[in-house]
Design an enzyme around this catalytic site. Structure first.
Site, short mmCIF file in Angstrom:
data_model
loop_
_atom_site.label_atom_id
_atom_site.label_comp_id
_atom_site.label_asym_id
_atom_site.label_seq_id
_atom_site.Cartn_x
_atom_site.Cartn_y
_atom_site.Cartn_z
N ARG A 76 0.96 -1.20 0.10
CA ARG A 76 -0.07 0.07 0.01
C ARG A 76 0.91 1.29 0.07
O ARG A 76 1.88 1.55 0.74
CB ARG A 76 -0.87 0.00 1.20
CG ARG A 76 -1.76 1.29 1.50
CD ARG A 76 -2.54 1.18 2.69
NE ARG A 76 -3.34 2.62 2.59
CZ ARG A 76 -3.35 3.37 3.74
NH1 ARG A 76 -2.59 2.94 4.83
NH2 ARG A 76 -3.62 4.67 3.61
N HIS A 120 -2.84 10.81 0.74
CA HIS A 120 -2.21 10.60 2.08
C HIS A 120 -1.66 12.05 2.49
O HIS A 120 -0.18 12.08 2.75
CB HIS A 120 -1.24 9.28 1.94
CG HIS A 120 -1.12 8.72 3.42
ND1 HIS A 120 -1.24 7.54 3.50
CD2 HIS A 120 -0.75 9.41 4.54
CE1 HIS A 120 -1.06 7.29 4.90
NE2 HIS A 120 -0.74 8.61 5.51
N GLU A 165 -7.44 8.61 6.13
CA GLU A 165 -7.74 9.30 7.38
C GLU A 165 -8.12 10.73 7.57
O GLU A 165 -7.62 11.71 7.67
CB GLU A 165 -6.50 9.10 8.42
CG GLU A 165 -6.04 7.93 8.79
CD GLU A 165 -5.00 7.83 9.81
OE1 GLU A 165 -4.46 8.81 10.30
OE2 GLU A 165 -4.63 6.85 10.55
N ASN A 293 -7.34 1.91 10.05
CA ASN A 293 -5.83 2.18 10.79
C ASN A 293 -6.01 2.10 12.15
O ASN A 293 -6.93 2.75 12.83
CB ASN A 293 -5.40 3.61 10.15
CG ASN A 293 -4.95 3.62 8.67
OD1 ASN A 293 -4.89 2.47 8.07
ND2 ASN A 293 -4.61 4.90 8.35
N TYR A 295 -4.21 1.83 15.86
CA TYR A 295 -3.11 1.97 16.72
C TYR A 295 -3.39 1.70 18.34
O TYR A 295 -2.53 1.06 18.92
CB TYR A 295 -2.70 3.24 16.51
CG TYR A 295 -1.71 3.62 15.30
CD1 TYR A 295 -0.81 3.04 14.92
CD2 TYR A 295 -2.50 3.88 13.99
CE1 TYR A 295 -0.04 3.00 13.81
CE2 TYR A 295 -1.91 3.87 12.84
CZ TYR A 295 -0.82 3.48 12.72
OH TYR A 295 -0.10 3.59 11.50
N GLU A 367 -3.58 -0.17 8.10
CA GLU A 367 -2.29 0.33 9.00
C GLU A 367 -2.41 -0.18 10.46
O GLU A 367 -3.31 -0.33 10.96
CB GLU A 367 -2.04 1.80 9.01
CG GLU A 367 -1.60 2.61 7.98
CD GLU A 367 -1.38 4.05 8.27
OE1 GLU A 367 -1.33 4.54 9.45
OE2 GLU A 367 -1.76 4.78 7.09
#
Ligand code: NOJ
Length: 459
Positions: A76, A120, A165, A293, A295, A367
């Site tokens: 990606r 991005h 995002e 994504n 985290y 991600e």
């Protein structure tokens, strides 16, 4: 017991153009908002910029070799809009197109599937000069750019992510200003949130108009808000608003054409005139997959005496007083970013997303990863904590997938240490170490572990 992932699970690594490419003034590339922002004193740690970064623009063949050795099936990466259209208008820079053609062809030759993110975060500066994502004219510009990419690369690329995002684009870029373009205005952030949602829909339609069989999705940064005080109405109200603001805004938009009413009521006059009659029809769009994504989880509990109404921090226009700090038991093992480690959160999140929106055909973890301070010892990087983070998140994900959640792939963030936005090069997320003096790449222990996981398709 071995935990396996489904056959054909798409293992990959992820990067983004401004974070790795460098070559910022080569082959006619235009200026992006991150060039401007990173060169503005005080915005990025140590005054770092993406001018050189990992020099991936010149070293992509070596990076593909590394991926080949890892055994990953997909890569990606993002396209730098200002390489293709330096001034953000219709004027093409063919050398930019040629670069991505070389990259895509080399990936395919290595049997690695390209997965392209169109945006991005490196917006052409010329578009920001007209108001950027806060100006509705961006929607048309983005759809044209998306169509040009689908025309140029869509014969070899079938997986597309429109925006990465958009919450960060909107709220970090236009509300608290820690990201480019560094504006601080709630109403601009809300406008950007609406225009990114419109742009996802317009770009999806534009891609499908020239490549009807393309798979098109959007990547959101999502989390779970763990509510610690269920009896506190301020906590409940805040948790609901945060979920709507972070997670639901873009999903509700593409599925239903509408935003959460409760959130719009809270925005009140700040969102006046942004959403036009007829926008519901424009927002709603067939979205083939949701990129997530992930985290870390979030936490919310009753306010301490020192907590002020949230709006006073100048980030979110929420009036509640709450405490969102890390819980004590997690606070002593934070990553280098200061983020908590909550591996079960990944499985919980995909399960919740699938339950809440079963109509989304499938999910992709676009991600997941962690930043730690790496130590090079005898030329090796034994990143025990990052490896542990990887193992534990994949355990959690595997359980959810085994229970029937349709997650089709996992992309480790990141292939390489890179330019971590406002943190510059101070924070390393790579599974491959980059020496910024020599640009030498060295796979860390986490890369070796990832290779094992990919080759056995399990843990
Ligand atoms: C999400 C962003 O998409 C990526 O660019 C960033 O480096 C990672 N999070 C880590 O903060």
């Amino acid at each position: 017991m071995t935990q396996h992932f489904p056959d054909n699970f798409l293992w990959g690594t992820a990067t983004a153009s401004y974070q790795i490419e460098g070559a910022s003034d080569v082959d006619g590339r235009g200026v992006s908002i991150w060039d401007t922002f990173s060169k503005t004193p005080g915005k990025v740690v140590n005054g770092d910029t993406g001018d050189v970064a990992c020099d991936h623009y010149n070293r992509f063949a070596e990076d593909i070799e590394i991926m080949k050795d890892l055994g990953v099936k997909a890569y990606r990466f993002s396209i730098a809009w200002p390489r293709l259209f330096p001034a953000g208008d219709d004027v093409r820079e063919e050398r930019g197109f040629a670069f991505y053609n070389r990259l895509i062809d080399a990936l395919i030759a290595a049997d690695i599937e390209p997965m392209v993110t169109l945006y991005h975060w490196d917006l052409p500066q010329a578009l920001e000069d007209k108001g950027g994502w806060a100006n509705r004219s961006i929607v048309d510009a983005f759809a044209k750019y998306a169509k040009a990419c689908a025309e140029a690369f869509g014969d070899r690329v079938s997986n597309w992510i429109t925006l990465n995002e958009p919450w960060c684009v909107s709220w970090l870029g236009y509300s608290n200003g820690v990201h480019a373009p560094g504006k601080k205005d709630f109403s601009l952030a809300i406008a950007a949130a609406h225009h990114t949602a419109l742009s996802h829909a317009a770009a999806s339609r534009a891609i499908k108009s020239v490549r009807p069989s393309a798979q098109v999705g959007i990547t959101l940064n999502m989390t779970n808000n763990n509510i610690e005080d269920h009896n506190d109405p301020e906590v409940l109200a805040f948790a609901q608003l945060s979920d709507e603001n972070l997670n639901r805004w873009w999903i509700d938009a593409f599925l239903t054409g509408k935003y959460p009413q409760n959130l719009l009521d809270t925005y009140g006059d700040l969102q006046k005139d942004v959403i036009k009659a007829g926008d519901a029809d424009l927002l709603k769009v067939q979205t083939d997959f949701l990129g997530i994504n992930y985290y870390a989880d979030g936490f919310v509990r009753s306010a301490r005496p020192e907590d002020k109404p949230y709006i006073e921090g100048g980030f979110m226009p929420f009036p509640q007083r709450v405490d969102t700090s890390a819980p004590a038991d997690l606070a002593n093992s934070l990553t280098a970013m200061g983020w908590v480690v909550t591996p079960h959160g990944l499985g919980n999140l995909v399960t919740r997303v699938h339950k809440t929106w079963p109509e989304i055909p499938y999910l992709m973890i676009t991600e997941n990863g962690s930043s730690y301070e790496d130590v090079v010892l005898n030329g090796e990087i034994n990143d025990v904590e990052r490896t542990d983070y990887l193992n534990r998140h994949l355990e959690s994900l595997q359980k959810a997938v085994a229970d029937g959640v349709p997650v089709k792939g996992y992309f480790a963030w990141s292939l390489l240490d890179n330019f971590e936005w406002a943190e510059g090069y101070a924070k390393r997320f790579g599974i491959v170490y980059v020496d910024y003096q020599t640009l030498k790449r060295t796979p860390k222990s986490s890369a070796k572990r990832f290779k094992e996981i990919v080759s056995t398709n399990g843990l």
